[in-house]
Design a protein around this motif. Structure first.
Motif, PDB file in Angstrom:
ATOM      1  N   PHE A  14       0.830  -1.201   0.000  1.00 58.49           N
ATOM      2  CA  PHE A  14       0.000   0.000   0.000  1.00 58.49           C
ATOM      3  C   PHE A  14       0.863   1.249   0.000  1.00 58.49           C
ATOM      4  CE2 PHE A  14      -2.570   3.193   2.356  1.00 58.49           C
ATOM      5  CZ  PHE A  14      -3.568   3.336   1.402  1.00 58.49           C
ATOM      6  N   SER A  15       1.957   1.216   0.759  1.00 60.36           N
ATOM      7  CA  SER A  15       2.833   2.395   0.813  1.00 60.36           C
ATOM      8  C   SER A  15       3.458   2.678  -0.530  1.00 60.36           C
ATOM      9  CB  SER A  15       3.921   2.191   1.873  1.00 60.36           C
ATOM     10  OG  SER A  15       4.834   1.188   1.482  1.00 60.36           O
ATOM     11  N   ALA A  16       3.676   1.625  -1.313  1.00 56.83           N
ATOM     12  CA  ALA A  16       4.284   1.830  -2.627  1.00 56.83           C
ATOM     13  C   ALA A  16       3.329   2.531  -3.585  1.00 56.83           C
ATOM     14  CB  ALA A  16       4.714   0.489  -3.217  1.00 56.83           C
ATOM     15  N   SER A  17       2.018   2.515  -3.271  1.00 54.68           N
ATOM     16  CA  SER A  17       1.040   3.149  -4.168  1.00 54.68           C
ATOM     17  C   SER A  17       0.753   4.602  -3.791  1.00 54.68           C
ATOM     18  CB  SER A  17      -0.268   2.355  -4.149  1.00 54.68           C
ATOM     19  OG  SER A  17      -0.931   2.537  -2.922  1.00 54.68           O
ATOM     20  N   ILE A  18       1.301   5.064  -2.670  1.00 55.20           N
ATOM     21  CA  ILE A  18       1.091   6.450  -2.259  1.00 55.20           C
ATOM     22  C   ILE A  18       2.404   7.192  -2.395  1.00 55.20           C
ATOM     23  CG2 ILE A  18       0.572   7.970  -0.318  1.00 55.20           C
ATOM     24  CD1 ILE A  18      -1.406   6.032   0.671  1.00 55.20           C
ATOM     25  N   GLY A  19       2.435   8.234  -3.152  1.00 51.28           N
ATOM     26  CA  GLY A  19       3.661   8.984  -3.340  1.00 51.28           C
ATOM     27  C   GLY A  19       3.381  10.385  -3.829  1.00 51.28           C
ATOM     28  N   ILE A  20       4.410  10.960  -4.437  1.00 53.33           N
ATOM     29  CA  ILE A  20       4.284  12.320  -4.961  1.00 53.33           C
ATOM     30  C   ILE A  20       3.089  12.428  -5.900  1.00 53.33           C
ATOM     31  CG2 ILE A  20       5.422  14.059  -6.370  1.00 53.33           C
ATOM     32  CD1 ILE A  20       8.087  12.893  -5.435  1.00 53.33           C
TER      33      ILE A  20
ATOM     34  N   GLY B 262      22.323   9.884  -8.402  1.00 53.53           N
ATOM     35  CA  GLY B 262      21.558  10.920  -7.717  1.00 53.53           C
ATOM     36  C   GLY B 262      21.708  12.268  -8.384  1.00 53.53           C
ATOM     37  N   ILE B 263      22.928  12.588  -8.781  1.00 52.90           N
ATOM     38  CA  ILE B 263      23.192  13.860  -9.468  1.00 52.90           C
ATOM     39  C   ILE B 263      22.547  13.870 -10.851  1.00 52.90           C
ATOM     40  CG2 ILE B 263      25.017  15.313 -10.441  1.00 52.90           C
ATOM     41  CD1 ILE B 263      26.827  14.292  -8.162  1.00 52.90           C
ATOM     42  N   ILE B 264      22.634  12.742 -11.556  1.00 52.54           N
ATOM     43  CA  ILE B 264      22.054  12.649 -12.904  1.00 52.54           C
ATOM     44  C   ILE B 264      20.543  12.852 -12.859  1.00 52.54           C
ATOM     45  CG2 ILE B 264      21.551  11.054 -14.807  1.00 52.54           C
ATOM     46  CD1 ILE B 264      24.366  12.119 -14.909  1.00 52.54           C
ATOM     47  N   ILE B 265      19.879  12.221 -11.897  1.00 56.88           N
ATOM     48  CA  ILE B 265      18.424  12.366 -11.765  1.00 56.88           C
ATOM     49  C   ILE B 265      18.050  13.825 -11.553  1.00 56.88           C
ATOM     50  CG2 ILE B 265      16.472  11.876 -10.238  1.00 56.88           C
ATOM     51  CD1 ILE B 265      17.674   9.074  -9.831  1.00 56.88           C
ATOM     52  N   ALA B 266      18.773  14.494 -10.663  1.00 54.95           N
ATOM     53  CA  ALA B 266      18.491  15.903 -10.388  1.00 54.95           C
ATOM     54  C   ALA B 266      18.696  16.753 -11.637  1.00 54.95           C
ATOM     55  CB  ALA B 266      19.395  16.405  -9.262  1.00 54.95           C
ATOM     56  N   ALA B 267      19.777  16.493 -12.363  1.00 51.54           N
ATOM     57  CA  ALA B 267      20.082  17.281 -13.561  1.00 51.54           C
ATOM     58  C   ALA B 267      19.023  17.097 -14.640  1.00 51.54           C
ATOM     59  CB  ALA B 267      21.456  16.902 -14.101  1.00 51.54           C
ATOM     60  N   ILE B 268      18.568  15.867 -14.841  1.00 51.26           N
ATOM     61  CA  ILE B 268      17.542  15.619 -15.853  1.00 51.26           C
ATOM     62  C   ILE B 268      16.227  16.277 -15.451  1.00 51.26           C
ATOM     63  CG2 ILE B 268      16.110  13.819 -16.913  1.00 51.26           C
ATOM     64  CD1 ILE B 268      18.541  12.062 -17.051  1.00 51.26           C
ATOM     65  N   SER B 269      15.908  16.274 -14.166  1.00 52.65           N
ATOM     66  CA  SER B 269      14.688  16.952 -13.701  1.00 52.65           C
ATOM     67  C   SER B 269      14.728  18.433 -14.054  1.00 52.65           C
ATOM     68  CB  SER B 269      14.542  16.788 -12.184  1.00 52.65           C
ATOM     69  OG  SER B 269      14.398  15.440 -11.827  1.00 52.65           O
ATOM     70  N   VAL B 270      15.873  19.059 -13.811  1.00 54.54           N
ATOM     71  CA  VAL B 270      16.021  20.480 -14.137  1.00 54.54           C
ATOM     72  C   VAL B 270      15.878  20.712 -15.630  1.00 54.54           C
ATOM     73  CG1 VAL B 270      17.614  22.429 -14.127  1.00 54.54           C
ATOM     74  CG2 VAL B 270      17.449  20.958 -12.120  1.00 54.54           C
TER      75      VAL B 270
ATOM     76  N   ALA C 229      13.030  11.041 -12.400  1.00 56.74           N
ATOM     77  CA  ALA C 229      13.262  12.458 -12.688  1.00 56.74           C
ATOM     78  C   ALA C 229      11.946  13.173 -12.978  1.00 56.74           C
ATOM     79  CB  ALA C 229      14.213  12.603 -13.883  1.00 56.74           C
ATOM     80  N   THR C 230      11.031  12.473 -13.623  1.00 57.05           N
ATOM     81  CA  THR C 230       9.727  13.056 -13.915  1.00 57.05           C
ATOM     82  C   THR C 230       8.937  13.301 -12.637  1.00 57.05           C
ATOM     83  OG1 THR C 230       9.659  11.959 -16.060  1.00 57.05           O
ATOM     84  CG2 THR C 230       7.577  12.727 -15.178  1.00 57.05           C
ATOM     85  N   SER C 231       8.920  12.315 -11.726  1.00 62.52           N
ATOM     86  CA  SER C 231       8.228  12.510 -10.457  1.00 62.52           C
ATOM     87  C   SER C 231       8.863  13.630  -9.646  1.00 62.52           C
ATOM     88  CB  SER C 231       8.251  11.209  -9.644  1.00 62.52           C
ATOM     89  OG  SER C 231       7.257  10.330 -10.097  1.00 62.52           O
ATOM     90  N   LEU C 232      10.193  13.693  -9.682  1.00 60.03           N
ATOM     91  CA  LEU C 232      10.893  14.777  -8.993  1.00 60.03           C
ATOM     92  C   LEU C 232      10.476  16.122  -9.578  1.00 60.03           C
ATOM     93  CD1 LEU C 232      13.044  15.413  -6.838  1.00 60.03           C
ATOM     94  CD2 LEU C 232      14.773  15.231  -8.626  1.00 60.03           C
ATOM     95  N   GLY C 233      10.323  16.158 -10.909  1.00 62.22           N
ATOM     96  CA  GLY C 233       9.890  17.394 -11.558  1.00 62.22           C
ATOM     97  C   GLY C 233       8.484  17.799 -11.169  1.00 62.22           C
ATOM     98  N   PHE C 234       7.548  16.835 -11.162  1.00 58.31           N
ATOM     99  CA  PHE C 234       6.169  17.142 -10.772  1.00 58.31           C
ATOM    100  C   PHE C 234       6.116  17.638  -9.334  1.00 58.31           C
ATOM    101  CE2 PHE C 234       4.567  14.314 -14.275  1.00 58.31           C
ATOM    102  CZ  PHE C 234       3.791  15.284 -14.888  1.00 58.31           C
ATOM    103  N   GLY C 235       6.832  16.960  -8.452  1.00 56.63           N
ATOM    104  CA  GLY C 235       6.827  17.377  -7.061  1.00 56.63           C
ATOM    105  C   GLY C 235       7.401  18.769  -6.867  1.00 56.63           C
TER     106      GLY C 235
ATOM    107  N   THR D 296      12.403   9.719  -0.056  1.00 53.77           N
ATOM    108  CA  THR D 296      12.319   8.270   0.090  1.00 53.77           C
ATOM    109  C   THR D 296      12.260   7.565  -1.266  1.00 53.77           C
ATOM    110  OG1 THR D 296       9.923   8.499   0.390  1.00 53.77           O
ATOM    111  CG2 THR D 296      11.274   8.361   2.365  1.00 53.77           C
ATOM    112  N   SER D 297      11.505   8.127  -2.219  1.00 55.13           N
ATOM    113  CA  SER D 297      11.408   7.516  -3.549  1.00 55.13           C
ATOM    114  C   SER D 297      12.741   7.582  -4.283  1.00 55.13           C
ATOM    115  CB  SER D 297      10.325   8.213  -4.373  1.00 55.13           C
ATOM    116  OG  SER D 297       9.057   8.075  -3.775  1.00 55.13           O
ATOM    117  N   ALA D 298      13.371   8.747  -4.250  1.00 57.88           N
ATOM    118  CA  ALA D 298      14.656   8.905  -4.927  1.00 57.88           C
ATOM    119  C   ALA D 298      15.722   8.043  -4.275  1.00 57.88           C
ATOM    120  CB  ALA D 298      15.074  10.370  -4.913  1.00 57.88           C
ATOM    121  N   ASN D 299      15.658   7.901  -2.966  1.00 61.32           N
ATOM    122  CA  ASN D 299      16.615   7.066  -2.246  1.00 61.32           C
ATOM    123  C   ASN D 299      16.543   5.622  -2.745  1.00 61.32           C
ATOM    124  OD1 ASN D 299      17.249   5.222   0.272  1.00 61.32           O
ATOM    125  ND2 ASN D 299      18.300   7.171   0.603  1.00 61.32           N
TER     126      ASN D 299
END
Length: 516
Positions: A91-97, A444-452, A197-203, A415-418
């Motif tokens: 259930f926790s996996a279905s609740i997120g950003i 971790g750095i690549i994900i952040a850069a792609i989000s930007v 990266a997409t979820s990070l962007g939406f959040g 938590t998701s990115a981790n």
């Protein structure tokens, strides 16, 4: 370039190339991003819709057929987690950003702009919940369950590396350790990178909107970049500092806050209406599931655009996220039978998501349709990132609720990115269950850069297009995965039957000797 690091280096080069294009050729990337979604819909939309339906049918088949008795592990293995704990983790996996972001915005968007019928009506309110449940229902979790059950079977039962290429062993054999297998892992890694990266962007967009709504902070790329940098530093640091126990407690706290927010709206909002919306929506969804799953609107260009922007976006999202969530679900499901796995992983999280939307979206539509608060509909149509905060204005302690929602999004970020960084490191090192810190930091750095980059070049449209584009090659892999998993399960059934016959023959021989 060492062979064992080939997957990592290849994925890294492609990711850096994407970042470079976004930095130095932003207009070209934006143009490609804007055109890709329409191209895929016009040419491959039917393929994505059909693939997701096949995933669901396949999951139900192996769960309810003779294969359902096969255990994900040795025959003597038993589940590591009690059923109640396992259900809670699913259930926790279905609740997120995503649920926080779309909880209000999506149902209201469908209410005021339905794919057919009269807008802002009783008909569109019912249709809105049907469509929300389609996008967040069993189709989504079938994508996760397919990857999860396949990986768990080959990892725990057949003792192959915890890498997605292992799933294709029945087809290509030892070639999973060669260029073909590494190519599969590269595609999977890129899909995870784009998905997280997409979820990070939406959040980020939602947090920026909340800061603007509460304290007037400007909505621009500079602020959004700052948010991404701060969050990225936290989740990268957490992966290498030995704070995994703290992260677990943080995740549990976030679940508690999410339920508290849900309960607050449920009991202070239109409680009776919410339960009616939930049951009505589930009934309509079950009744119209097949028709909605194949809706392409081939004779209507305008409605085709709606489906491309919503249904294909979501189905592409679930496919892109399947390797990441599937890996998590596989890891917590060792020792369970395939039947247990499918009944739990496909249906239980779905009910949690449905109830979330009934509470948030159902309350919002009630305010607009029954209470005449059309300003909320206008706010959603103007800016979906601010929808949740405008919705809280109709409740006591609106500022507190908005701050709580932003805290939820930020913790879900971390938590998701981790988890994503850990899985990326594992796949990059050919299934190493304990990837090196340096590889996790780099991802971790690549994900952040792609989000930007995605935010800079296209905002929401850029994020949507990137996800759907990634889903096409991954959907092809997942269709092949269905065949490979079926082939592996069939061979396992034959092996189990042979072993059973040997045991029977041995017992007969022993009995005959005793008789003599």
């Amino acid at each position: 370039m060492r062979s064992k690091n080939l997957v990592f280096y290849t994925s890294l080069v492609i990711s850096l190339g994407l970042i470079g294009i976004g930095v130095f050729l932003p207009k070209q990337l934006e143009k490609f991003s804007n055109g890709s979604l329409n191209f895929i819909y016009n040419n491959l939309g039917w393929f994505i819709l059909g693939s997701v339906f096949i995933f669901f049918v396949f999951c139900m088949y192996i769960g309810l057929s003779k294969f359902g008795h096969i255990r994900l592990g040795d025959d003597t293995d038993r589940p590591e987690y009690k059923t109640a704990t396992w259900i809670g983790m699913l259930f926790s996996a279905s609740i997120g950003i995503s649920l926080v972001f779309w909880g209000v915005a999506e149902p209201v968007s469908y209410y005021i702009n339905p794919p057919f019928g009269k807008a802002s009506s009783e008909e569109s309110s019912k249709l809105a919940m049907q469509l929300v449940y389609l996008h967040w229902g069993v189709s989504a979790w079938a994508c996760y369950a397919l990857v999860g059950v396949s990986l768990a079977f080959f990892q725990f039962r057949k003792k192959l590396p915890s890498s997605l290429s292992s799933v294709f062993y029945p087809i290509i054999g030892e070639k999973i350790r060669g260029p073909i297998g590494k190519g599969i892992d590269v595609i999977v890694i890129l899909s995870i990178v784009i998905g997280i990266a997409t979820s990070l962007g939406f959040g980020t967009l939602q947090v920026n909107s909340g800061l603007n709504f509460l304290w007037g902070l400007p909505i621009n790329v500079s602020v959004q970049t700052f948010i991404i940098v701060v969050v990225s530093v936290i989740y990268v640091a957490s992966t290498v500092s030995g704070l995994q126990g703290a992260m677990k407690h943080l995740s549990n706290l976030n679940m508690f806050l999410a339920f508290a927010l849900l309960a607050f709206v449920l009991f202070l909002g239109p409680t009776q209406t919410i339960f009616k919306v939930f049951f009505q929506g589930v009934g309509d969804y079950v009744q119209n599931f097949v028709g909605m799953s194949f809706r392409t609107e081939p004779y209507s260009d305008s409605k085709g655009t709606w489906i491309a922007s919503w249904t294909l976006f979501y189905f592409g999202w679930w496919i892109a996220w399947a390797p990441l969530v599937g890996s998590f679900v596989a890891r917590i499901s060792k020792g369970r039978t395939i039947k247990e796995f499918m009944m739990g992983a496909v249906f239980i999280p779905v009910l949690g998501s449905f109830f979330w939307f009934a509470v948030m979206g159902g309350s919002a539509i009630h305010l607009i349709q029954n209470m005449g608060e059309t300003a909320l509909a206008t706010a959603v149509s103007t800016d979906v990132t601010s929808a949740l905060f405008k919705f809280f204005d109709y409740f006591p302690m609106a500022t507190f609720l908005s701050i709580l929602a932003m805290a939820l999004v930020l913790i879900f970020f971390i938590t998701s990115a981790n988890s994503a960084v850990f899985v990326l490191g594992m796949f990059s090192e050919n299934g190493n269950p304990n990837p090196s810190h340096i590889i996790k930091i780099i991802w971790g750095i690549i994900i952040a850069a792609i989000s930007v980059v995605l935010i800079m070049t296209g905002g929401l449209a850029g994020l949507q297009s990137a996800l759907v584009a990634t889903a096409v090659p991954l959907a092809i892999l997942m269709l092949i995965m269905c065949y490979s998993t079926y082939k592996g399960l069939k061979a396992e059934m034959h092996l189990m039957k042979e072993n059973q016959n040997k045991k029977t023959d041995k017992k007969v021989t022993v009995a005959e000797k005793k008789a003599l």
